[in-house]
Design a protein around this motif. Sequence first.
Motif, PDB file in Angstrom:
ATOM      1  N   PRO A   8       0.839  -1.219   0.000  1.00 46.97           N
ATOM      2  CA  PRO A   8       0.000   0.000   0.000  1.00 46.97           C
ATOM      3  C   PRO A   8       0.865   1.256   0.000  1.00 46.97           C
ATOM      4  N   ASN A   9       0.361   2.293  -0.612  1.00 47.54           N
ATOM      5  CA  ASN A   9       1.112   3.554  -0.643  1.00 47.54           C
ATOM      6  C   ASN A   9       1.349   4.117   0.753  1.00 47.54           C
ATOM      7  N   SER A  10       0.461   3.819   1.678  1.00 50.42           N
ATOM      8  CA  SER A  10       0.575   4.348   3.035  1.00 50.42           C
ATOM      9  C   SER A  10       1.495   3.526   3.925  1.00 50.42           C
ATOM     10  N   MET A  11       2.090   2.465   3.375  1.00 48.41           N
ATOM     11  CA  MET A  11       2.997   1.621   4.158  1.00 48.41           C
ATOM     12  C   MET A  11       4.425   1.797   3.668  1.00 48.41           C
ATOM     13  N   ARG A  12       5.320   2.088   4.582  1.00 46.40           N
ATOM     14  CA  ARG A  12       6.720   2.272   4.223  1.00 46.40           C
ATOM     15  C   ARG A  12       7.391   0.944   3.916  1.00 46.40           C
ATOM     16  N   ASP A  13       8.385   0.993   3.051  1.00 49.03           N
ATOM     17  CA  ASP A  13       9.152  -0.198   2.664  1.00 49.03           C
ATOM     18  C   ASP A  13      10.270  -0.401   3.682  1.00 49.03           C
ATOM     19  N   ARG A  14       9.914  -0.974   4.827  1.00 51.70           N
ATOM     20  CA  ARG A  14      10.863  -1.195   5.918  1.00 51.70           C
ATOM     21  C   ARG A  14      10.756  -2.635   6.420  1.00 51.70           C
ATOM     22  N   PRO A  15      11.875  -3.267   6.763  1.00 50.23           N
ATOM     23  CA  PRO A  15      11.809  -4.570   7.434  1.00 50.23           C
ATOM     24  C   PRO A  15      11.113  -4.405   8.793  1.00 50.23           C
ATOM     25  N   MET A  16      10.184  -5.291   9.097  1.00 52.21           N
ATOM     26  CA  MET A  16       9.460  -5.190  10.368  1.00 52.21           C
ATOM     27  C   MET A  16      10.200  -5.943  11.475  1.00 52.21           C
ATOM     28  N   HIS A  17      10.057  -5.451  12.696  1.00 50.07           N
ATOM     29  CA  HIS A  17      10.746  -6.036  13.840  1.00 50.07           C
ATOM     30  C   HIS A  17       9.920  -7.119  14.534  1.00 50.07           C
ATOM     31  N   TYR A  18       8.703  -7.365  14.064  1.00 48.37           N
ATOM     32  CA  TYR A  18       7.824  -8.296  14.760  1.00 48.37           C
ATOM     33  C   TYR A  18       8.306  -9.740  14.627  1.00 48.37           C
ATOM     34  N   CYS A  19       7.961 -10.559  15.618  1.00 45.09           N
ATOM     35  CA  CYS A  19       8.354 -11.973  15.604  1.00 45.09           C
ATOM     36  C   CYS A  19       7.656 -12.717  14.462  1.00 45.09           C
ATOM     37  N   PRO A  20       8.242 -13.808  13.969  1.00 45.31           N
ATOM     38  CA  PRO A  20       7.571 -14.619  12.950  1.00 45.31           C
ATOM     39  C   PRO A  20       6.205 -15.106  13.448  1.00 45.31           C
ATOM     40  N   GLY A  21       5.185 -14.916  12.628  1.00 42.19           N
ATOM     41  CA  GLY A  21       3.844 -15.356  12.992  1.00 42.19           C
ATOM     42  C   GLY A  21       3.021 -14.346  13.747  1.00 42.19           C
ATOM     43  N   CYS A  22       3.610 -13.207  14.110  1.00 46.25           N
ATOM     44  CA  CYS A  22       2.871 -12.153  14.810  1.00 46.25           C
ATOM     45  C   CYS A  22       1.830 -11.545  13.878  1.00 46.25           C
ATOM     46  N   GLY A  23       0.699 -11.120  14.443  1.00 43.20           N
ATOM     47  CA  GLY A  23      -0.367 -10.558  13.620  1.00 43.20           C
ATOM     48  C   GLY A  23      -0.283  -9.066  13.392  1.00 43.20           C
ATOM     49  N   HIS A  24       0.621  -8.376  14.090  1.00 49.78           N
ATOM     50  CA  HIS A  24       0.692  -6.920  13.953  1.00 49.78           C
ATOM     51  C   HIS A  24       0.925  -6.485  12.502  1.00 49.78           C
ATOM     52  N   GLY A  25       1.828  -7.173  11.820  1.00 49.48           N
ATOM     53  CA  GLY A  25       2.129  -6.780  10.442  1.00 49.48           C
ATOM     54  C   GLY A  25       0.919  -6.868   9.531  1.00 49.48           C
ATOM     55  N   ILE A  26       0.089  -7.885   9.744  1.00 47.27           N
ATOM     56  CA  ILE A  26      -1.139  -8.029   8.955  1.00 47.27           C
ATOM     57  C   ILE A  26      -2.063  -6.842   9.193  1.00 47.27           C
ATOM     58  N   VAL A  27      -2.250  -6.502  10.462  1.00 44.22           N
ATOM     59  CA  VAL A  27      -3.164  -5.410  10.791  1.00 44.22           C
ATOM     60  C   VAL A  27      -2.613  -4.080  10.280  1.00 44.22           C
ATOM     61  N   HIS A  28      -1.290  -3.886  10.361  1.00 41.23           N
ATOM     62  CA  HIS A  28      -0.695  -2.670   9.797  1.00 41.23           C
ATOM     63  C   HIS A  28      -1.059  -2.527   8.323  1.00 41.23           C
ATOM     64  N   ARG A  29      -0.898  -3.618   7.591  1.00 47.12           N
ATOM     65  CA  ARG A  29      -1.195  -3.560   6.156  1.00 47.12           C
ATOM     66  C   ARG A  29      -2.663  -3.245   5.907  1.00 47.12           C
ATOM     67  N   LEU A  30      -3.549  -3.864   6.679  1.00 52.04           N
ATOM     68  CA  LEU A  30      -4.980  -3.615   6.492  1.00 52.04           C
ATOM     69  C   LEU A  30      -5.328  -2.155   6.741  1.00 52.04           C
ATOM     70  N   ILE A  31      -4.741  -1.580   7.768  1.00 50.83           N
ATOM     71  CA  ILE A  31      -4.983  -0.161   8.035  1.00 50.83           C
ATOM     72  C   ILE A  31      -4.522   0.682   6.854  1.00 50.83           C
ATOM     73  N   CYS A  32      -3.341   0.371   6.330  1.00 49.05           N
ATOM     74  CA  CYS A  32      -2.808   1.141   5.200  1.00 49.05           C
ATOM     75  C   CYS A  32      -3.671   0.975   3.952  1.00 49.05           C
ATOM     76  N   GLU A  33      -4.166  -0.228   3.710  1.00 49.29           N
ATOM     77  CA  GLU A  33      -5.057  -0.434   2.570  1.00 49.29           C
ATOM     78  C   GLU A  33      -6.320   0.409   2.724  1.00 49.29           C
ATOM     79  N   VAL A  34      -6.876   0.435   3.930  1.00 49.31           N
ATOM     80  CA  VAL A  34      -8.087   1.214   4.182  1.00 49.31           C
ATOM     81  C   VAL A  34      -7.824   2.706   3.999  1.00 49.31           C
ATOM     82  N   VAL A  35      -6.711   3.189   4.545  1.00 42.00           N
ATOM     83  CA  VAL A  35      -6.363   4.605   4.399  1.00 42.00           C
ATOM     84  C   VAL A  35      -6.243   4.978   2.924  1.00 42.00           C
ATOM     85  N   ASP A  36      -5.593   4.110   2.136  1.00 42.62           N
ATOM     86  CA  ASP A  36      -5.454   4.383   0.702  1.00 42.62           C
ATOM     87  C   ASP A  36      -6.809   4.386   0.003  1.00 42.62           C
TER      88      ASP A  36
END
Length: 249
Positions: A8-36
């Motif tokens: 999504p345009n609202s999401m920066r191209d950065r490596p995430m620090h979250y643990c493997p399998g964590c759901g935060h990254g999914i929710v971040h992307r969904l928020i960015c998709e909605v904002v766009d």
Amino acid sequence: MQVKFKRPNSMRDRPMHYCPGCGHGIVHRLICEVVDELGIREEVIGISPVGCSVIAYDYFDFDMVEVAHGRAPAVATGIKRVHPDKVVFTYQGDGDLASIGMAEIVHAASRGEAFNVIFINNANYGMTGGQMAPTTLVGQRTATTPFGRDVTREGYPLRMPELLASLPGVYYLERVAVNNPANVRRTKRAIKKSFLVQMEKKRFSLVEVLSPCPTNWRLSPLEALKWLEEKMIPYYPLRVIKDLTPSQG
């Protein structure tokens, strides 16, 4: 060539620090998709919590504010009242919102503050080593409940949307999860609706997202998804808890 899938345009191209399998990254992307999709990237202001998502501002490519632990609703209240034309949301974990920030979230909801909340429930304090949170299940082992949560000592897990539902200032409450593709799609719809509720001047809304925490649950990512479905969802059922939109009367 037609593009089918991209960042999504609202999401920066950065490596995430979250643990493997964590759901935060999914929710971040969904928020960015909605904002766009809503075209509000230049109008949105997000509030980062203290917890696993403490540097969420590093992944969202729009205005963000970092606040003290549990104080996101208080800061969001101030920002929204000063800038009522902006779209303000808080992003909070269960320790941040349901423990340290309990007073802030209850009173913001009671006042009917016009911002929306994305509330991540992974049933523990994830960043600091997996201690018991207000959402930790009965019998669940954590760093501070090695023999399991005992209701005679620690009480019962809190269902936050149900707790807030009786407050007149609350307009929309829903609980969703990110444990499978179908639920991820439902989560996006709920997040989008919470933003629309604010944009339509309908006051306070909150979406609770059940999210896996493989590291602190001591499970593999796949086992964590199964544990969420078998243990968390029965206690935290996925459903709309309150909805005052016209279609719901």
